[in-house]
Design an enzyme around this catalytic site. Structure first.
Site, PDB file in Angstrom:
ATOM      1  N   THR A   1     -14.473   4.538   7.345  1.00 32.80           N
ATOM      2  CA  THR A   1     -15.234   3.818   6.326  1.00 32.80           C
ATOM      3  C   THR A   1     -15.321   2.358   6.753  1.00 32.80           C
ATOM      4  O   THR A   1     -14.599   1.905   7.647  1.00 32.80           O
ATOM      5  CB  THR A   1     -14.556   3.894   4.947  1.00 32.80           C
ATOM      6  OG1 THR A   1     -13.321   3.160   4.994  1.00 32.80           O
ATOM      7  CG2 THR A   1     -14.274   5.339   4.541  1.00 32.80           C
TER       8      THR A   1
ATOM      9  N   TYR B   1       0.834  -1.204   0.000  1.00 32.37           N
ATOM     10  CA  TYR B   1       0.000   0.000   0.000  1.00 32.37           C
ATOM     11  C   TYR B   1       0.870   1.256   0.000  1.00 32.37           C
ATOM     12  O   TYR B   1       0.626   2.205  -0.753  1.00 32.37           O
ATOM     13  CB  TYR B   1      -0.906  -0.024   1.225  1.00 32.37           C
ATOM     14  CG  TYR B   1      -1.906   1.105   1.294  1.00 32.37           C
ATOM     15  CD1 TYR B   1      -3.083   1.076   0.560  1.00 32.37           C
ATOM     16  CD2 TYR B   1      -1.670   2.209   2.114  1.00 32.37           C
ATOM     17  CE1 TYR B   1      -4.000   2.112   0.634  1.00 32.37           C
ATOM     18  CE2 TYR B   1      -2.589   3.247   2.197  1.00 32.37           C
ATOM     19  CZ  TYR B   1      -3.753   3.197   1.451  1.00 32.37           C
ATOM     20  OH  TYR B   1      -4.652   4.227   1.531  1.00 32.37           O
TER      21      TYR B   1
END
Length: 253
Positions: free
Chosen positions: A192, A157
């Site tokens: 989220t 990432y």
């Protein structure tokens, strides 16, 4: 709302949930006709339905941003539905569970880089001709504080988000004089469904560092949408190749 995107045609990837959905809804509320792209067709349709119920204009399009053929078809469908592209928001992304290199398989590496970096490349390359044909536009890429510092994600990432920032700067240099502005958003922790799962499974040290930011909380997707709106509209007309950190102060401590 002030109609800051009135008459604009906006394509948003990852629009089925989280920050992508918040950005799609906000852009539509500001007057843009939206193509809501997502791997999950039902999620894209739900976003488009939400926009339509609020009086906006939206089209749901399924796409796998890591696949060139899928991207080409989705952008062609979006251009047909909208009549062009003025705004592109590359928001689709996935996390790697903060995996260090010894815990990162080749499959995980390819999957993360495929969506988070290659996806930005493929979608932008497909959408850019329509933007140039229309006289220019704005591109907003979703990077991360992991594009600047360690421990904002795992090795895959972090590598991908560093790449997104580099891609943003290069495209800004290449196409600014042709009327295309390209900028990136670099969030810290955002509340989220996807990040909640990661936090539940993450290392204690990582979780503690996130919870200790000066803001004392995680961002809401709508706060990221506010910054995306600024970068997408004419208020940011002199902003080219920037990577805006919006992290509640994570990277200052």
């Amino acid at each position: 709302m002030t109609g800051k995107l009135e008459g604009r045609k906006a394509v948003i990837t990852g629009a089925g949930s989280g920050m992508g959905r918040a950005i799609a809804v906000r852009f539509a509320a500001e007057g843009a006709a939206v193509a809501a792209l997502d791997l999950d067709r039902a999620a894209a349709e739900a976003t488009a339905s939400t926009i339509a119920q609020a009086g906006g204009s939206a089209h749901a399009v399924q796409v796998d941003v890591s696949n060139g053929a899928s991207v080409g078809a989705a952008i062609a469908q979006s251009v047909s539905a909208l009549g062009g592209i003025d705004v592109l928001a590359n928001i689709a992304g996935i996390l790697d569970g903060y995996a260090p290199i010894l815990d990162t398989s080749e499959e995980l590496w390819d999957r993360i880089l495929g969506v988070d970096l290659k996806g930005v490349f493929l979608v932008t390359k497909a959408a850019l001709p329509a933007m140039l044909e229309g006289g220019g536009g704005t591109i907003v890429n979703m990077a991360s504080i992991a594009g600047f510092v360690a421990r904002g994600g795992g090795v895959a990432y972090t590598s991908a988000k560093h790449g997104v920032i580099g891609l943003t700067k290069q495209m800004a240099a290449d196409y600014g004089l042709q009327g295309v502005r390209v900028n990136a958003i670099c969030p810290g922790a955002v509340e989220t469904a996807m990040t909640k799962r990661i936090l539940e499974e993450g290392e204690l040290a990582v979780i503690e560092s996130i919870n200790a930011v000066p803001a004392g909380r995680h961002a809401q997707p709508e706060e990221i949408a506010n910054l995306a709106l600024f970068l997408a509209n004419d208020e940011s007309s002199f902003v080219h190749g920037a990577a805006y950190v919006i992290d509640g102060g994570w990277t200052v401590v």
